[in-house]
Enzyme design. Structure first.
Site, PDB file in Angstrom:
ATOM      1  N   LYS A 113     -11.335  33.976  19.196  1.00  0.00           N
ATOM      2  CA  LYS A 113     -10.933  33.682  19.985  1.00  0.00           C
ATOM      3  C   LYS A 113     -11.421  32.251  21.124  1.00  0.00           C
ATOM      4  O   LYS A 113     -10.434  32.121  21.916  1.00  0.00           O
ATOM      5  CB  LYS A 113     -10.585  35.279  21.065  1.00  0.00           C
ATOM      6  CG  LYS A 113      -9.953  35.869  20.071  1.00  0.00           C
ATOM      7  CD  LYS A 113      -9.726  37.727  20.653  1.00  0.00           C
ATOM      8  CE  LYS A 113      -9.059  37.805  19.068  1.00  0.00           C
ATOM      9  NZ  LYS A 113      -8.928  39.601  19.873  1.00  0.00           N
ATOM     10  N   GLN A 148     -12.610  43.561  23.053  1.00  0.00           N
ATOM     11  CA  GLN A 148     -12.487  43.824  21.848  1.00  0.00           C
ATOM     12  C   GLN A 148     -12.634  45.325  21.432  1.00  0.00           C
ATOM     13  O   GLN A 148     -13.455  46.371  21.944  1.00  0.00           O
ATOM     14  CB  GLN A 148     -13.929  42.810  21.314  1.00  0.00           C
ATOM     15  CG  GLN A 148     -13.334  42.576  19.948  1.00  0.00           C
ATOM     16  CD  GLN A 148     -11.906  41.979  19.123  1.00  0.00           C
ATOM     17  OE1 GLN A 148     -11.796  41.260  20.428  1.00  0.00           O
ATOM     18  NE2 GLN A 148     -11.661  42.539  18.190  1.00  0.00           N
ATOM     19  N   ASP A 190      -3.548  41.334  26.172  1.00  0.00           N
ATOM     20  CA  ASP A 190      -3.174  42.537  24.830  1.00  0.00           C
ATOM     21  C   ASP A 190      -2.008  43.036  24.845  1.00  0.00           C
ATOM     22  O   ASP A 190      -1.454  43.170  23.294  1.00  0.00           O
ATOM     23  CB  ASP A 190      -4.700  43.151  24.431  1.00  0.00           C
ATOM     24  CG  ASP A 190      -5.862  42.946  23.768  1.00  0.00           C
ATOM     25  OD1 ASP A 190      -5.518  41.891  23.236  1.00  0.00           O
ATOM     26  OD2 ASP A 190      -6.744  43.334  23.971  1.00  0.00           O
TER      27      ASP A 190
HETATM   28  N1  GUN Z   1      -9.760  43.915  17.399  1.00  0.00           N
HETATM   29  C1  GUN Z   1      -8.941  43.803  16.439  1.00  0.00           C
HETATM   30  N2  GUN Z   1      -7.995  43.124  16.812  1.00  0.00           N
HETATM   31  C2  GUN Z   1      -7.896  43.522  18.198  1.00  0.00           C
HETATM   32  C3  GUN Z   1      -7.572  42.693  19.364  1.00  0.00           C
HETATM   33  O1  GUN Z   1      -5.685  42.497  18.615  1.00  0.00           O
HETATM   34  N3  GUN Z   1      -7.455  42.962  20.663  1.00  0.00           N
HETATM   35  C4  GUN Z   1      -8.774  43.336  20.645  1.00  0.00           C
HETATM   36  N4  GUN Z   1      -9.044  43.505  21.738  1.00  0.00           N
HETATM   37  N5  GUN Z   1      -9.449  44.449  19.720  1.00  0.00           N
HETATM   38  C5  GUN Z   1      -9.034  43.640  18.707  1.00  0.00           C
END
Ligand code: GUN
Length: 304
Positions: free
Chosen positions: A53, A97, A120
């Site tokens: 990311k 996350q 998100d």
């Molecule tokens: N953990 C796995 N996929 C994601 C996601 O798309 N967003 C977040 N915040 N955590 C994750």
């Protein structure tokens, strides 16, 4: 042969668009978008995702702000970090996350992120907006699914769509987006009777069950479009990790189009995260709130 929908290519196009939007914002005198990424603890997969990311931020020209916290961080300390990021005008997107360590209440933490910075799309305000067709920030994977569908379908009105899986992260939001697109949507799950018969009627199948090879060739109508969201990690005979989708890719070549695994939905998720961040940065700086100010949100379909 079914068209193989190239998620990497579509994600690259979306990245180019996001980058152009950032350049345009700077030319208009707006601030560079900023994405804060919070990572608590030592989960290996989470570290990999967060690294990807942050790399994507560099590619688009989004400033990344990392907050790496130890696994024994208290919930109050985490909430304090989020409060500080909520108040920071240089931060336009906040991502915490998951999974979080077990002593932390994930729902409480996600609900503490400002809905306008919730890139998100997990905050209850954004979830509520999506389920009532009234705008808000859309979760990244479902948004990626819709963009891939749009790459091969011109007119969604009246199409039969079947969603396999009812998770909060994929199945439910995808179903709402398909409803917004005027599809007739059937959401199926582990207790659904005769899933093959339901799938055989579908013009669109979105498989998000996490069950490798669930969708067989004989489940699929000629000319259907299939999006495979399943990603199951297994060890191959060669000792290397392999990713398996929910769809028997080789059996569904009578479909109109199908996404591969890997290289389908996967690359779209981070591209959509960056697109959401750029959009949130624009909205916040233009005073158009995306989620928390009801009057400013577009009413897409609630009364139609
Ligand atoms: N953990 C796995 N996929 C994601 C996601 O798309 N967003 C977040 N915040 N955590 C994750």
């Amino acid at each position: 042969m079914a068209e193989r929908i190239d998620g990497r290519a579509v994600a690259n196009l979306l990245d180019e668009k996001s980058k152009a939007q950032v350049d345009e914002m700077l030319a208009d005198g707006l601030h560079r978008p900023g994405l804060a990424v919070i990572l608590v603890g030592d989960d290996g997969a989470s570290h990999v995702y967060v690294r990807r990311k942050i790399k994507a931020c560099e590619k688009i020209g989004v400033t990344s702000i990392e907050r790496r916290l130890p696994a024994d961080t208290t919930q109050d300390a985490l909430l304090a970090v989020i409060a500080e990021l909520n108040a920071d005008p240089a931060v336009h997107g906040i991502l915490c996350q998951v999974p979080l360590p077990p002593h932390i209440d994930t729902r409480r933490v996600l609900a503490s992120i400002s809905p306008d910075k919730d890139v998100d799309g997990f905050h209850p305000v954004n979830v509520g907006r999506l389920s009532t067709g009234t705008g808000g920030i859309v979760p990244c994977t479902p948004l990626g699914v819709m963009i891939l569908l749009q790459s091969v379908i011109d007119d969604f009105v009246g199409l039969d769509a079947v969603v396999i899986g009812k998770s909060n992260i994929v199945g439910r939001p995808v179903a709402n987006l398909l409803l917004d697109a005027e599809c007739t949507v059937t959401v199926t799950h582990i207790y659904t009777a005769d899933l093959p018969a339901i799938c055989r009627k579908a013009d669109i199948i979105v498989a998000a069950a996490g069950a490798p090879g669930l969708v067989k060739g004989e489940w699929v109508k000629e000319g259907a479009v299939i999006i495979d969201v399943g990603i199951t990690r297994v060890m191959g005979d060669d000792g290397k990790e392999k990713l398996l989708g929910d769809v028997c890719f080789d059996e569904v070549q009578h479909a109109k189009a199908v996404t591969p695994v890997p290289g389908g939905v996967g690359p779209m998720t981070i591209a959509c995260l960056l697109a959401n961040t750029v959009q949130a940065a624009k909205n916040l700086q233009n005073g158009q709130l995306t989620a928390s100010d009801y009057d400013d949100a577009p009413d897409r379909s609630m009364f139609t």
